[in-house]
Enzyme design. Structure first.
Site, mmCIF file in Angstrom:
data_model
loop_
_atom_site.group_PDB
_atom_site.id
_atom_site.type_symbol
_atom_site.label_atom_id
_atom_site.label_comp_id
_atom_site.label_asym_id
_atom_site.label_seq_id
_atom_site.Cartn_x
_atom_site.Cartn_y
_atom_site.Cartn_z
ATOM 1 N N ARG A 12 0.761 -1.153 0.002
ATOM 2 C CA ARG A 12 -0.136 -0.196 -0.022
ATOM 3 C C ARG A 12 0.903 1.190 -0.054
ATOM 4 N NH1 ARG A 12 -0.342 4.621 2.206
ATOM 5 N NH2 ARG A 12 0.021 3.767 4.215
ATOM 6 N N ASP A 13 1.532 1.444 1.093
ATOM 7 C CA ASP A 13 2.621 2.734 1.050
ATOM 8 C C ASP A 13 3.496 2.563 -0.212
ATOM 9 O OD1 ASP A 13 3.394 4.524 3.753
ATOM 10 O OD2 ASP A 13 3.975 5.114 1.712
ATOM 11 N N HIS A 16 2.856 3.881 -3.654
ATOM 12 C CA HIS A 16 3.119 4.884 -4.191
ATOM 13 C C HIS A 16 4.548 4.961 -5.051
ATOM 14 C CE1 HIS A 16 0.445 7.388 -1.901
ATOM 15 N NE2 HIS A 16 0.752 6.829 -0.826
ATOM 16 N N SER A 166 3.733 11.413 8.446
ATOM 17 C CA SER A 166 3.625 11.390 6.622
ATOM 18 C C SER A 166 4.687 12.110 5.960
ATOM 19 C CB SER A 166 2.188 12.102 6.226
ATOM 20 O OG SER A 166 1.197 11.415 6.978
ATOM 21 N N HIS A 193 3.518 4.986 12.345
ATOM 22 C CA HIS A 193 3.871 4.810 11.134
ATOM 23 C C HIS A 193 4.860 5.846 10.784
ATOM 24 C CE1 HIS A 193 2.864 4.198 6.594
ATOM 25 N NE2 HIS A 193 3.020 5.359 6.626
ATOM 26 N N HIS A 195 8.224 7.570 8.265
ATOM 27 C CA HIS A 195 8.830 7.890 7.075
ATOM 28 C C HIS A 195 10.117 8.069 7.514
ATOM 29 C CE1 HIS A 195 5.871 7.195 3.564
ATOM 30 N NE2 HIS A 195 4.934 7.368 4.787
ATOM 31 N N TYR A 284 4.496 16.158 2.647
ATOM 32 C CA TYR A 284 3.736 14.786 2.425
ATOM 33 C C TYR A 284 4.737 14.175 1.472
ATOM 34 C CZ TYR A 284 -0.669 12.171 2.482
ATOM 35 O OH TYR A 284 -1.552 11.325 2.650
HETATM 36 C C1 LIG Z 1 -2.408 8.316 2.252
HETATM 37 C C2 LIG Z 1 -1.040 8.215 2.880
HETATM 38 O O1 LIG Z 1 -0.174 7.777 2.082
HETATM 39 C C3 LIG Z 1 -0.879 7.399 4.086
HETATM 40 C C4 LIG Z 1 0.369 7.309 4.637
HETATM 41 O O2 LIG Z 1 0.951 6.179 4.323
HETATM 42 C C5 LIG Z 1 1.019 8.432 5.274
HETATM 43 O O3 LIG Z 1 0.379 9.450 5.480
HETATM 44 O O4 LIG Z 1 2.224 8.326 5.628
HETATM 45 MN MN LIG Z 2 3.028 6.518 4.820
#
Ligand SMILES: C[C@H](O)CC(=O)C(=O)O
Ligand SMILES: [Mn+2]
Length: 337
Positions: A12-13, A16, A166, A193, A195, A284
């Site tokens: 899912r991530d 992207h 994010s 979560h 990054h 983001y």
């Molecule tokens: C929709 C985003 O990609 C959710 C996520 O993984 C994030 O905000 O980091």
């Molecule tokens: Mn993410």
């Protein structure tokens, strides 16, 4: 430190990072390995969540519902999760994913917008799903605001609330403050979560666990938006070294990261100038590929665009600001637009 529940979001991530090009064969191969390794939850959907295949978010090569179907059929022990962003997804996609057989839905909003999630938490519980709240861009608000938003989601029926970095903009003190505030405010699980824009994804995730987090995310090889996430295989290795036994088989994870996921990466995910400037500005991560395209089209620097987007506090759904900023910067330089 308690044993955390691990969710792998490579599918899912990571969607992207592969520009939404996953195939059913790739999903089957990755789910098979994660499932055999004993990863408890595997998230599968468009990177922007159910129904994300759009011009704004990026079109998928294959129907996400076909990919979710493959994941559900392949997993023997793991629960399959999907992400859901109100305004991108609608109730019909949530129902469809539940019919296909997901067990967990992760409902993601900007961290000040919890009030738009009520109907979806109610629907998720009606459908018998585990419902997780995802407070995106959590760096942008103080811990007290996140706690208020999390309590709203808890009142709607959430089973867990994640602090979601994010932009990869948090340092460890910021993680500790936010996770601790949610642990104090809630009677349900708290997740984190990460990054890796500041090179802190692993460290921040361990800090979240030390602050009491119950659930954490990872992606194989760190394959996620922008600077990527905490690599699942490294998380498990570090936790093993800390005598925190997640029960997940490290050898299988390392092989999957090396032999299945790494070959999918057009370029290795590194904290280069683009990703560092993005995290430093608080932008983001899923903006990165759009920003790179705009920078090239208008002859301006990625880091210049990131700095301006950060000043404007751009959030998910405001991808159109990327072009506006690129054009303004080009005009200031006297470039042809
Ligand atoms: C929709 C985003 O990609 C959710 C996520 O993984 C994030 O905000 O980091
Ligand atoms: Mn993410």
């Amino acid at each position: 430190m308690k044993i955390p529940r691990l969710t792998d979001t490579t599918l899912r991530d990571g969607d992207h990072a592969v520009s939404h090009s996953y195939t059913p064969e790739q999903v089957r191969a990755i789910v098979k390995e994660l499932d055999e390794a004993g990863v408890p939850v595997i998230e599968v959907s468009h990177g922007a969540g159910l129904n994300g295949s759009t011009i704004q978010q990026g079109f998928s090569t294959h129907s996400e519902f076909d990919l979710i179907q493959v994941a559900v059929e392949t997993a023997q022990q793991a629960k399959i999760a999907s992400l859901f962003v109100p305004g991108i997804g609608t109730s019909s996609e949530l129902r469809k994913a539940a019919e296909i057989g997901i067990s967990v839905i992760r409902i993601a909003v900007h961290c000040t917008e919890a009030d738009v999630t009520e109907q979806y938490f109610r629907l998720a519980k009606e459908l018998g799903l585990e419902a997780v709240g995802f407070l995106m861009m959590s760096h942008s608000q103080p811990a007290s605001v996140l706690a208020e938003q999390a309590k709203l989601m808890e009142s709607y029926g959430a089973d867990c609330i994640y602090v979601v970095d994010s932009a990869g903009a948090l340092v460890q003190s910021g993680v500790r403050e936010r996770v601790s505030a949610l642990k104090d405010a809630l009677s349900i699980d708290v997740g984190f979560h990460a990054h890796n824009n500041l090179g802190l994804a692993i460290g921040n995730t361990i800090t979240a666990l030390e602050a009491g987090a119950d659930q954490i995310d990872g992606t194989l090889r760190g394959l996620g938006a922008g600077a990527g996430n905490a690599p699942t295989e490294i998380l498990v290795a570090v936790l093993n070294k800390m005598n925190v036994d997640t029960g997940v088989n490290l050898a299988i994870l390392m092989d999957a990261a090396e032999e299945i996921v790494a070959p999918l990466m057009k370029t290795p995910i590194v904290v280069d100038r683009d990703n560092l400037s993005s995290g430093y500005a608080g932008v983001y991560n899923s903006f990165l590929l759009h920003v790179r395209h705009a920078a090239e089209k208008f002859g301006v620097g990625v880091s210049e665009i990131m700095e301006e987007l950060g000043k404007r506090n751009a959030v998910a759904g405001q991808e159109d600001w990327i072009l506006d900023v690129a054009v303004e910067l080009a005009e200031k330089k006297g470039l042809k637009v």
